[in-house]
Each structure stands twice: as structure tokens, then as C-alpha cells.
Design an enzyme around this catalytic site. Structure first.
Site, PDB file in Angstrom:
ATOM      1  N   ASP A 282     -83.071  17.570 -53.970  1.00 28.81           N
ATOM      2  CA  ASP A 282     -84.183  17.754 -54.875  1.00 28.81           C
ATOM      3  C   ASP A 282     -83.681  17.423 -56.276  1.00 28.81           C
ATOM      4  OD1 ASP A 282     -86.645  18.403 -55.955  1.00 28.81           O
ATOM      5  OD2 ASP A 282     -86.822  20.283 -54.855  1.00 28.81           O
ATOM      6  N   TRP A 283     -84.601  17.159 -57.183  1.00 31.91           N
ATOM      7  CA  TRP A 283     -84.227  16.643 -58.503  1.00 31.91           C
ATOM      8  C   TRP A 283     -83.437  17.705 -59.281  1.00 31.91           C
ATOM      9  CZ3 TRP A 283     -85.751  13.263 -55.602  1.00 31.91           C
ATOM     10  CH2 TRP A 283     -86.109  11.975 -55.981  1.00 31.91           C
TER      11      TRP A 283
END
Length: 788
Positions: A282-283
Site C-alpha cells: 500500500d502507498w
């Protein structure tokens, strides 16, 4: 100075992926707060379904230098509207990949559709709609040059009723969620776009999802049995459907960050489930360099200070002997294999074509909307509406002379004088697309607000939101219908205690329950909306309430008011919201949706009161969330505690009635209770035999009413030693008036098995399995027993 040293030591220990040795694993107790080590990271093996793509990837990656392989594992600042882009290898004509949000539609661009959200698809209980939505949505991603779509969402699963991202997923039940996720992966990837199923795993709250200051992200402490039987279940469906990517989540699991948790990535995902694609963070969810690489992370997004701007630190680690080059080779191979598996090496558009990084920058138009999508957009919007109350046939409406419309959710945002089309296209929040709260007044004095006050919502907020081509709000569709029927309209969208004309045929009240990424909801109802409904009902004896809800919404403040004649959970229908709703309210179509969650009478009826866990006590800096309820969430928890819900899981009314009969249960020949019947190879999704059909169940549905409608027949099973009942089959079928339809359910080995911690395998027990078939989790007229 001493305290700082202790702090650094404690942090290092808790960030470690190896808190126990593998030899110490004798029960599932070690999973509470500790995550055992599993090394090395297994290489991609090229199982039959991935063999051709694997061979091509191996051939291409073998030509890359170490530096080139490392370069494509890290993200770069996108030069387009992509959410992220990987490194490239121009020398070998490998263009890298564009990765974009989201599982509910492509965002931050023009000429795409705003699709129904995950919760709406879940409420449809329709496999084919899930597939068609994904197929056509995936086509839009491909037309815009997006290689990887960040979806579907199967985590959060809905353990926390107030979870800010529950609306992005399909259901609180792993079987329903997993089935629809599998269809979504299949449809999206048949369109040529890699599905990045997320968020792996136990990402059940937004509160403390990321470290902040001295406080680490929350740790989801889960025992091995619960992990397998509940939270892993839908991920297995996605992997079995061929998912090319899995996104690891922000949170910690048993005190190890998900993107560096070797047990989860190496042990369960890549070994036990036989996952052949690549793991993407995930970012900003990567928290270490070497540890995340060896634990099984393959691609870091949106960049990586840990692996270096161009993967240079990975290269350095290989050269100094800290990391085996084979691991970097496997990372690159998994990414490239997914590219080949989706056929992206031939005729794929340029990365992010028609998607400038700033959407209003002049750019050549790229029209991604396929005209064939129209039917699936409207069908998807229709079937996710759930009618839960309809007294004396208040609905459908029949050419009323005067309709009164109330509530902030009825009009479009344009009619509320906020924003314009560019706000939707750009993903800027107007009423529910992004978590910029400045546009929403604090109506009930809570923060964040529980409602979006500036007009109807068709989506929740954050990265899961999408960019609609237009918005059909309820009031838009009502006006058009009023024109056709010669109906007079009265409306008031702003006042909490509005005037009511006593000559009105019906009062339509529109409210919403908003949710967004990065914030958990402050509650499951709000005083402002409840007051609005009660004030209208006190003056109008035919009050019909519609709720656009991004999650569970309680109704007990007003549901039993004698003047409230009908209630609709309208969820998040996408851009055809109003058009679909009016077709249903006027009987042009029948309601057919059913609840993919349980509606309680009070917040206290949910696990942990429906609230996220908060930092407290000795673990203020290391928030802990212990999943002590095990698999007992939603209806399983209500059954276990003998709590009567307001509306049970699977409930929903139509404009007709159905009867059930003729239950037939058949065990297939040769079914064995051995844990792993030989031969039983590992395929994507786990041991192959788990996906074998071991029994079949049929039942007959008769339409006993006066309108052709669709019914969702549901099969529940009591597995010895488990919850009272668990969903293990569903079938949505149209039944003509007076007609009968036979529904069929296939029970796979996995559907009847339990996870045995000692043997670390699935076990099919011998003996009797109680089965029920009916219209909801608490309306099950047919009962029988399957003997194994």
C-alpha cells in the site's frame, strides 16, 4: 539518553518479523501478538495456469542486469494520472506498469463511468453482475493505459462496524465477499488488467492504520484458526481466480507490519495459497528495506527510501552479500509474469494515456466508456438497493398527485451550489469523493462528520472513489417522473423541521451515512438525520425513507414510527443512482437486493461495540487490537450471543412473495475425510482438493405473489465445532408469477472444512452437517442433514 536507547530497542523488537522460532509453534497461542518467521521467500514456480507467462518472464528477466531488475521493483513519481508507476527497462523494451485506483472505478480522469461501490455489489448478491461490472470497468482501465487496478477490496471484512472503508468491500461474510471477489478478479483480468486484491490482511480499522509520531500502527492480533477461516478466506478466492497482484496493508499483524511479515507473505500467501503474482505495498506501507524484501514484498509504492530511488540499495545489498540476487530476480519475475499473464505485451495502450497528472491540463481525449456498459451500470445500481420495510404496499408509488421531497441527500451537489463537474473528474471532494472535510458542516457536533451534507452520495471517500461521467441524483429522476405523471412537487433540502403540505400523497426523505478512507465513522447513526426523519413523520402519514449508506446504518430511533411506511437501504449505486431508485420506487422494477451485513438495534450489539481499538495502557505507543471474538463477527456473533437484530444478514423485501420446498442433499461418491487426499498439488488458491465439489444441494422456489421478481436463495451450514451457521451458498434467480425454479448449490471441500492448527491443514470432519435453505440467515424454512 537511557530512555531513548530502550525505546529504540523495543521498537526494533516489535518491528521484527521473527519473534518466535518455527520449532516453537505447537498451538495457535503464539499468534496472539507474535508472528513466526518463514524464510526464504519462495520463488514463482509457474503452475500450469501461469506456466506460459512465467516462461516468458524468466526469459526476459534473465536478460536484465541486477540494476535493471532492482529498478523495476520500486515506484516513481508518475508522469501521468496513474497512482503509481514502476521503473522501466528501455534497453529491452519493457515499459513498466501504470497502477491506479480503484476497485470501484478509475479515478482522477475523464470519460469513464462511476460504478456501484463494493457494498452495493455485495447487496446485489449477483455473481454475474459482479463479473460484468469488473469486465467493463477493467476495459476502461485498459483503454486508459492502466496495467494494474487497485482492487477489489476484501479487507476490511467488516469486523469494526464503524470502519471507514467497509463500503469498498462486498460483505461482512467471507463466503459472499470471496465469491464476488473471485468474479471481480476474473472479469477484470479477462479485460486485460491485473487485479490487485487488497488489503492483505486484517486491515479492519482506519484509526491508527499508520504510524504517527512515536505511535506505531495498530496490531491486529489474530489466532491461526481465525486468520484462515475468516480473514484469509476471500483472499484465497481471489488467488484461485488468478489474481496477479496482492496489496499488503498498512497495519501490523501480530506486531509485524504486513508488508514485512514473512509468515503472511512467504508462509501463507506464496506457499500455502500458491500465489504466483507480485505483492505490492500500500502507498507508504513499506517500513524496512532488507526485511521487507526477504519477507516477500515484491514492489514498493509509490517510491522507496528503503530500496533506493532506482532500487540502488537493493543492488548494494546483493553486492555486499546481505541479500541473495535470486530474491531480486524473483521480485522482477513476478511483476513481469503478471504483465505477460494479462497479455499486456501486445497492443496495450501507452501508460496512462489521456490521463495527465493534473487532470485539467489540456490533453487529447481518450474515450473509455463502452456503450455496452450502460445496461450493467443500471442493473448494478438497481440490484444493490434493499427494501427493509413496506407497510400496506406504500411502495410502489402510483402516479401521486403531490410528492414532498426532503433531505440533504436528494439533490445533486450541483443543485446544492457546491463545485462543478471538474470536482468529480479530478477526485476533489464535493460530497463524498475525497476526505477533505472542509466542505461538510459539522451538523451533529462530531468529528469526522457522519453525513455528507452537500448533496447525494454515490460513493464513499478516499482512494476507493471514482470519477462519474454524470450523476443522476434522486431529485433529478423524481422531476422527470413527475413530468411524465403530471405530479406536483414540493421540496425542502435544508431544514431539519420542514413544512409539510397536508395534501401530499407521500413524503420522501433522503439521508446518507458517509464514510471515508483515513477516518473511521464516529457512529452508526446521527442525531441530525434522525431528527429530520422524525419531524417529517410527525406531520406526514406516508413517510418513505431512503438511506445512501456507506456501511451499516442504525434505524431504531424512528423505524417503528407508525407514519414511516417504507425504508430503503440504497447503499452507493454509482452514477445511475437516482434513475435506478425511481424505477424501483415506481414498480418498473422490483427490489431484489439483500443485506450483506446485519443491522442491529443498538451499537452495543456489535463486536467491540462496533468501534475501532484505541491505544491504551502499557501499549499506548504500540496499539493492540486483539481479535478475541475469533470467527464470530456479524451474524455469527449475533447467533452466538442470541441477539435479535433489527434486520438480519441476507434480509430484503421484494414486491412479491416466495415459498421454498423440495430440499435435496446429495453427497458425491468418493468423498474422503482425509486432510489432504492424494494426489493434491498446490494450485493458486491452495491445495487443489479444497476446490473439489463434495456435495450438492437443490431446492425449489415458487413465486406466490403477483409480480415477476428475483429471489436470493441462501444455503447455510453448521460445521461441527464452529458457529451455529455459516453461509456456504447463494443463488439469485428470477421467478415468474406462479412459476417455480430449482436452485442448485455446490459444496466444495473447503466449504465444510476447518483449519487444524496442530497439523497446519484443512480437515473435513466425518459425521452430520446440518443444512438450511431460505431467504435470509434467520428465515430458513428448509432443513436437512449431510452425512460425511
Amino acid at each position: 539518553m537511557v530512555s531513548l536507547s530502550i525505546w529504540q530497542l523495543v521498537r526494533a523488537v516489535l518491528l521484527s518479523t521473527a519473534l518466535t522460532s518455527a520449532a516453537e509453534i505447537t498451538s495457535d497461542t503464539h499468534f496472539y501478538g507474535q508472528s513466526p518467521p518463514v524464510y526464504p521467500s519462495p520463488p514463482m514456480t509457474g503452475t500450469p495456469s501461469w506456466a506460459a507467462a512465467n516462461a516468458k518472464a524468466v526469459a526476459l528477466v534473465s536478460q536484465m542486469t541486477l540494476e535493471e531488475k532492482a529498478n523495476i521493483t520500486v515506484g516513481y513519481t508518475p508522469r501521468t494520472g496513474c497512482s503509481g508507476e514502476t521503473g522501466t527497462v528501455p534497453r529491452l523494451n519493457w515499459p513498466g506498469v501504470c497502477i491506479s485506483d480503484a476497485g470501484n472505478g478509475l479515478r482522477n480522469t475523464d470519460f469513464v463511468n462511476g460504478w456501484p461501490s463494493g457494498i452495493h455489489v455485495g447487496a446485489s448478491w449477483n455473481r454475474n453482475l459482479a463479473y460484468q461490472r469488473a469486465l467493463h470497468m477493467g476495459g476502461e482501465f485498459k483503454t486508459k493505459g492502466v496495467h494494474v487496478a487497485l482492487g477489489p477490496v476484501v479487507g476490511p471484512l467488516g469486523r469494526v462496524a464503524q470502519g471507514g472503508r467497509n463500503w469498498e468491500g462486498f460483505s461482512n461474510d467471507p463466503y459472499l465477499c470471496g465469491t464476488l471477489a473471485g468474479e471481480t478478479v476474473r472479469g477484470m483480468q479477462e479485460a486485460g488488467v491485473t487485479a490487485a486484491t487488497k488489503h492483505y490482511i486484517a486491515n479492519e480499522q482506519e484509526t491508527n492504520r499508520n504510524p504517527f509520531g512515536d505511535v506505531e500502527a495498530f496490531s491486529a492480533n489474530i489466532d491461526d484458526k481465525t486468520l484462515h477461516e475468516l480473514y484469509l478466506w476471500p483472499f484465497a478466492n481471489a488467488v484461485h481466480a488468478g489474481a496477479g497482484s496482492i496489496m499488503c496493508s498498512y497495519n501490523r499483524v501480530n506486531n509485524s507490519y504486513s508488508c514485512q511479515n514473512s509468515k503472511l507473505l512467504n508462509g501463507i500467501l506464496k506457499t500455502e495459497l500458491g500465489f504466483e503474482g507480485f505483492v505490492v505495498s500500500d502507498w507508504g506501507a513499506q517500513h524496512t528495506g532488507l526485511s521487507s524484501a526477504t519477507a516477500g514484498l515484491d514492489v514498493a509504492m509509490p517510491s522507496s527510501s528503503f530500496w533506493g530511488v532506482d532500487g540502488g540499495y537493493l543492488t548494494q545489498a546483493v553486492k555486499n552479500g546481505s541479500l541473495a540476487e535470486s530474491r531480486v530476480t524473483d521480485m522482477a519475475t513476478r511483476l513481469v509474469a503478471s504483465w505477460y499473464q494479462m497479455g499486456q505485451d501486445v497492443g496495450f495502450p501507452a501508460r496512462g494515456v489521456g490521463m495527465p497528472s493534473i487532470f485539467y491540463t489540456p490533453h487529447p481525449p481518450v474515450y473509455a466508456r463502452d456503450p455496452s456498459s450502460k445496461q450493467f451500470l443500471i442493473d448494478g445500481a438497481l440490484e444493490g438497493h434493499v427494501l427493509v420495510k413496506n407497510v400496506n404496499n406504500a411502495l410502489p408509488l402510483k402516479k401521486p398527485k403531490l410528492l414532498s421531497i426532503y433531505g440533504y441527500d436528494a439533490p445533486s451537489p450541483l443543485e446544492m451550489n457546491v463545485g462543478g463537474l471538474n470536482d468529480f473528474i479530478g477526485g476533489t471532494w464535493v460530497y463524498g469523493y475525497e476526505s477533505v472535510l472542509g466542505y461538510i458542516p459539522f451538523i451533529s457536533g462530531t468529528a469526522p462528520p457522519q453525513i455528507a451534507f452537500n448533496g447525494t452520495i454515490i460513493s464513499g471517500g478516499g482512494s476507493g472513489a471514482n470519477s462519474p461521467a454524470y450523476i443522476s441524483a434522486p431529485f433529478d429522476a423524481i422531476k422527470e417522473q413527475a413530468y411524465q405523471d403530471d405530479t406536483s412537487l414540493f421540496w425542502d433540502f435544508m431544514n431539519v423541521d420542514p413544512t409539510v403540505d397536508t395534501n401530499t400523497d407521500a413524503c420522501l426523505v433522503f439521508i446518507n451515512a458517509f464514510a471515508t478512507e483515513a477516518d473511521d465513522r464516529a457512529g452508526l447513526h446521527d442525531d441530525y438525520s434522525d431528527a429530520l426523519i422524525k419531524n417529517v413523520a410527525s406531520k406526514c402519514n406516508n413517510t418513505i425513507v431512503t438511506i445512501h449508506n456507506a456501511g451499516i446504518r442504525l434505524v431504531d430511533q424512528w423505524i417503528e414510527h407508525p407514519n414511516i411506511t417504507a425504508v430503503i437501504f440504497a447503499h452507493l449505486p454509482g452514477q445511475d443512482s437516482g434513475r435506478a431508485l425511481i424505477q424501483l420506487m415506481y414498480g418498473q422494477q422490483s427490489f431484489s437486493g439483500k443485506l450483506p451485513y446485519t443491522v442491529a438495534k443498538n451499537e452495543s450489539a456489535y463486536t467491540n461495540g462496533g468501534k475501532p481499538s484505541l491505544p491504551e495502557g502499557d501499549y499506548t505507543l504500540f496499539p493492540q487490537s486483539t481479535f478475541s471474538e475469533g470467527v464470530f463477527i456479524d451474524y455469527k456473533y449475533f447467533d452466538q450471543k442470541n441477539i435479535k437484530p433489527r434486520y438480519e444478514f441476507g434480509f430484503g423485501l421484494t414486491y412479491t412473495t416466495f415459498s421454498y420446498s423440495n430440499l435435496v442433499i446429495k453427497k458425491l461418491d468418493g468423498v474422503s475425510t482425509a486432510p489432504t487426499p492424494p494426489p493434491s498439488p498446490i494450485i493458486p488458491g491452495g491445495i487443489a482438493s479444497l476446490w473439489d465439489v463434495v456435495a450438492q444441494v437443490t431446492a425449489t422456489i415458487t413465486n406466490t405473489g403477483n409480480m415477476t421478481c428475483s429471489e436470493v436463495a441462501q444455503l447455510y451450514v453448521r460445521i461441527p465445532g464452529g458457529p451455529l451457521k455459516q453461509l456456504r451458498g447463494f443463488s439469485k434467480v428470477g421467478v415468474p408469477v406462479g412459476g417455480t425454479v430449482t436452485v442448485e448449490f455446490d459444496l466444495m471441500r473447503r466449504d465444510l472444512s476447518t483449519w487444524d492448527v496442530a497439523s497446519q491443514g484443512w480437515v473435513l470432519q466425518g459425521g452430520g452437517y446440518d443444512l438450511w435453505v431460505g431467504a435470509s440467515s434467520r428465515d430458513l424454512p428448509l432443513k436437512g442433514t449431510l452425512m460425511i
